[in-house]
Design a protein around this motif. Structure first.
Motif, PDB file in Angstrom:
ATOM      1  N   LEU A   1       4.761   4.696 -12.845  1.00  0.00           N
ATOM      2  CA  LEU A   1       3.861   5.803 -12.521  1.00  0.00           C
ATOM      3  C   LEU A   1       2.615   5.288 -11.816  1.00  0.00           C
ATOM      4  O   LEU A   1       2.220   5.802 -10.769  1.00  0.00           O
ATOM      5  CB  LEU A   1       3.481   6.559 -13.798  1.00  0.00           C
ATOM      6  N   ALA A   2       1.988   4.262 -12.375  1.00  0.00           N
ATOM      7  CA  ALA A   2       0.771   3.720 -11.776  1.00  0.00           C
ATOM      8  C   ALA A   2       1.033   3.102 -10.419  1.00  0.00           C
ATOM      9  O   ALA A   2       0.167   3.112  -9.543  1.00  0.00           O
ATOM     10  CB  ALA A   2       0.143   2.685 -12.701  1.00  0.00           C
ATOM     11  N   GLY A   3       2.245   2.576 -10.214  1.00  0.00           N
ATOM     12  CA  GLY A   3       2.618   1.988  -8.938  1.00  0.00           C
ATOM     13  C   GLY A   3       3.043   3.006  -7.907  1.00  0.00           C
ATOM     14  O   GLY A   3       3.533   2.638  -6.833  1.00  0.00           O
ATOM     15  N   ALA A   4       2.861   4.309  -8.213  1.00  0.00           N
ATOM     16  CA  ALA A   4       3.208   5.425  -7.316  1.00  0.00           C
ATOM     17  C   ALA A   4       4.699   5.518  -7.056  1.00  0.00           C
ATOM     18  O   ALA A   4       5.122   6.046  -6.035  1.00  0.00           O
ATOM     19  CB  ALA A   4       2.434   5.338  -5.998  1.00  0.00           C
TER      20      ALA A   4
ATOM     21  N   PRO B   1       0.828  -1.215   0.000  1.00  0.00           N
ATOM     22  CA  PRO B   1       0.000   0.000   0.000  1.00  0.00           C
ATOM     23  C   PRO B   1       0.859   1.261   0.000  1.00  0.00           C
ATOM     24  O   PRO B   1       2.029   1.235   0.398  1.00  0.00           O
ATOM     25  CB  PRO B   1      -0.804  -0.121   1.299  1.00  0.00           C
ATOM     26  N   VAL B   2       0.280   2.351  -0.466  1.00  0.00           N
ATOM     27  CA  VAL B   2       0.967   3.647  -0.450  1.00  0.00           C
ATOM     28  C   VAL B   2       0.805   4.243   0.939  1.00  0.00           C
ATOM     29  O   VAL B   2      -0.309   4.559   1.362  1.00  0.00           O
ATOM     30  CB  VAL B   2       0.388   4.589  -1.519  1.00  0.00           C
ATOM     31  N   ARG B   3       1.911   4.427   1.639  1.00  0.00           N
ATOM     32  CA  ARG B   3       1.859   4.922   3.018  1.00  0.00           C
ATOM     33  C   ARG B   3       2.223   6.399   3.134  1.00  0.00           C
ATOM     34  O   ARG B   3       1.730   7.094   4.010  1.00  0.00           O
ATOM     35  CB  ARG B   3       2.799   4.095   3.895  1.00  0.00           C
ATOM     36  N   ASN B   4       3.111   6.881   2.270  1.00  0.00           N
ATOM     37  CA  ASN B   4       3.566   8.265   2.367  1.00  0.00           C
ATOM     38  C   ASN B   4       2.629   9.173   1.580  1.00  0.00           C
ATOM     39  O   ASN B   4       2.490   9.027   0.363  1.00  0.00           O
ATOM     40  CB  ASN B   4       4.988   8.379   1.817  1.00  0.00           C
ATOM     41  N   PRO B   5       1.970  10.136   2.239  1.00  0.00           N
ATOM     42  CA  PRO B   5       1.013  11.011   1.533  1.00  0.00           C
ATOM     43  C   PRO B   5       1.643  11.863   0.443  1.00  0.00           C
ATOM     44  O   PRO B   5       0.937  12.336  -0.448  1.00  0.00           O
ATOM     45  CB  PRO B   5       0.426  11.875   2.663  1.00  0.00           C
ATOM     46  N   LEU B   6       2.952  12.067   0.490  1.00  0.00           N
ATOM     47  CA  LEU B   6       3.619  12.836  -0.566  1.00  0.00           C
ATOM     48  C   LEU B   6       3.500  12.153  -1.922  1.00  0.00           C
ATOM     49  O   LEU B   6       3.578  12.807  -2.967  1.00  0.00           O
ATOM     50  CB  LEU B   6       5.098  13.044  -0.227  1.00  0.00           C
ATOM     51  N   LEU B   7       3.304  10.835  -1.907  1.00  0.00           N
ATOM     52  CA  LEU B   7       3.193  10.093  -3.158  1.00  0.00           C
ATOM     53  C   LEU B   7       1.830  10.265  -3.813  1.00  0.00           C
ATOM     54  O   LEU B   7       1.628   9.804  -4.945  1.00  0.00           O
ATOM     55  CB  LEU B   7       3.441   8.602  -2.903  1.00  0.00           C
ATOM     56  N   LEU B   8       0.910  10.940  -3.125  1.00  0.00           N
ATOM     57  CA  LEU B   8      -0.445  11.114  -3.635  1.00  0.00           C
ATOM     58  C   LEU B   8      -0.746  12.572  -3.958  1.00  0.00           C
ATOM     59  O   LEU B   8      -1.898  13.007  -3.939  1.00  0.00           O
ATOM     60  CB  LEU B   8      -1.462  10.584  -2.605  1.00  0.00           C
TER      61      LEU B   8
END
Length: 520
Positions: free
Chosen positions: A213-216, A42-49
């Protein structure tokens, strides 16, 4: 480009052998692609979003440092790339050093945020680069074993422009062999996976870009497109991508280089997760040709003329568009009509059923001086003699060829006549300067690894747009029944790129844009 009877016989013999062997090859190789049950962390770091546009603003305002952002993306790449095999060579140490310099520059800046934004609009933002572009100090191989020691000594122009705007390259990404296949697989770096299903392909040739890119693992990237190589990976990976009007963004310092009239059909363009990043990236990448486009013109979607083309009319070369893709395109039509009060007209062009033949024929045309394009056999054999298709095919069956099955298969293509001029005229009359149309990007969602070998011509849905020289923006439209991205390409008249980019913003707002893999 007429072929002799002997050449035609040789071509058909080659294709017959390919057809007989592909099934056997597919059955054996599919076992190696089995990754059932594995998903991305899962994406944990909000900077990646956060979009690149918003990241740049946060960095300028010192709300976050460039070092923090770059490190967040390095951490994510290290986390997901062992599963995706999208980034083939990183420059993490150099990118962190550059991020330190960015933060120092911002700390010492006295002219104000607006001046900094105007001068360096992407200052401190991470960037990934397709491996077919020259990025100084990085491998410049395009998956070809004979080029495995080639390192770029310069930056390709659009890469240089993005760096000059402050973007920080993290590394280069995987492609298909010589960028001539829709699966990013080669014998130099291996096979790249789709982040929504590791048993699926990410598309090609910009598949490494689409996957990371899609994998953040990246926020913005750069791709090239001569038959769908931006739009197909963006479709399969549920992100945004723009194929520019040819001649706007430089295509120099890419490998393989264009020859014949191929320069007329090749486009460089932005790939990203957030639609708001498309236009700022294109403004930078266009460089001195920015005047050719009307990117600062305000677009009122209610005043555009919308059309929808549901399929190619039944080509003998392509498979029918799946029901879920036909249905999502109908949903877009209904939302456009409900939200904007426009009437979306369904149109059909009989010539579209010849899309593959048109693409194949025009890719083989000589240039204005009569110079024929380099053959695929010449490019594969470089810097030595051209490869011999039948010999490579036999070598492949005993595991001795340095080339992938898809690349060997390209050697057997022959050229066809076309109805391109008639289609071109009809399209230009339809679109004018205020028309856009919706068209499937591909007949189906991302297939399993190696399956395109059995359906090699489905790229014709994107390839025909290259030959027509039209700009197109690939837009994600949520996830389908199998949890795989759905989407559509939005096409406009030549140099009307601003129209499709505006539609992309609307579709992102309406259908939700990129979805985090595994979080649906």
């Amino acid at each position: 480009m007429a072929l002799s009877r002997l050449e035609r016989v040789q071509a058909w013999l080659f294709k017959a052998l390919m057809g007989a062997l592909l099934l056997l090859f597919g059955l054996f190789s599919s076992r190696n692609a089995a990754l059932s049950g594995k998903t991305l962390p899962p994406v944990r770091n909000p900077l990646l979003l956060v979009s690149a546009t918003q990241l740049a603003k946060k960095i300028r305002r010192k709300e976050v440092s460039s070092v923090e952002v770059v490190q967040a993306y390095i951490d994510r790449i290290q986390e997901v790339n062992p599963l995706l095999n999208a980034v083939i060579k990183d420059r993490f140490d150099a990118s962190l050093q550059e991020a330190v310099l960015v933060d120092k520059l911002i700390e010492e800046e006295t002219d104000g945020e607006e001046v900094l934004e105007d001068r360096l609009p992407l200052l401190g933002v991470p960037l990934s680069v397709k491996g077919s572009y020259a990025l100084q100090g990085m491998p410049f191989t395009t998956g070809l074993i004979s080029r495995q020691r080639v390192v770029a000594t310069v930056d390709a122009p659009p890469v240089a422009l993005l760096k000059r705007a402050g973007a920080i390259p993290l590394g280069v990404t995987n492609t298909s062999e010589l960028c001539m296949w829709l699966e990013s697989h080669n014998h130099l770096y291996g096979i790249t996976k789709n982040p929504y299903d590791l048993e699926r392909i990410p598309g090609g040739s910009s598949g490494g870009e689409g996957s990371i890119l899609a994998g953040a693992g990246s926020v913005i990237g750069i791709g090239s497109d001569i038959g769908g190589s931006i739009r197909i990976p963006c479709f399969f990976n549920g992100i945004f991508g723009h194929k520019t009007t040819p001649g706007v963004v430089s295509t120099e310092n890419q490998f393989p280089p264009t020859s014949g009239r191929q320069q007329e059909y090749l486009s460089s363009g932005p790939m990203c997760r957030y639609a708001e990043d498309l236009k700022p990236m294109l403004k930078i990448m266009a460089g001195p040709n920015i005047h050719m486009l009307s990117l600062n013109t305000e677009v009122d979607l209610k005043k555009l003329r919308f059309f929808t083309i549901p399929h190619d009319g039944g080509s003998a070369f392509t498979y029918p568009v799946t029901k879920e893709l036909l249905e999502i395109q109908r949903k877009v039509v209904k939302r456009l009509e409900a939200d904007l009060g426009v009437k979306v007209q369904e149109v059909h062009f009989p010539e579209l059923r010849y899309s593959f033949q048109i693409w194949d024929a025009y890719m083989g045309l000589s240039d204005r001086e009569g110079n024929p394009p380099k053959t695929f056999a010449e490019l594969m054999g470089g810097p030595g003699r051209p490869v011999w298709p039948l010999w490579e095919l036999l070598k492949r069956m005993v595991g001795k060829s340095a080339h992938t099955m898809a690349a060997i298969g390209k050697l057997g293509n022959i050229y066809y006549g076309s109805q391109k001029e008639k289609l071109q005229k009809e399209m230009e009359e339809l679109l004018g300067t205020d028309g856009v149309f919706l068209y499937p990007s591909h007949p189906r969602v991302a297939p399993k690894h190696h399956h395109p070998l059995f359906r090699p011509f489905d790229f014709a849905y994107t390839g025909i747009i290259n030959i027509l020289g039209l700009p197109a923006t690939q837009c994600p439209l949520g996830l389908g029944e199998e949890g795989l991205p759905l989407g559509v390409q939005v096409v406009a008249g030549k140099l009307q790129d601003h129209l499709t980019l505006e539609v992309a913003l609307y579709l992102e707002k309406t259908f939700g844009g990129w979805r985090i893999p595994g979080a649906q």
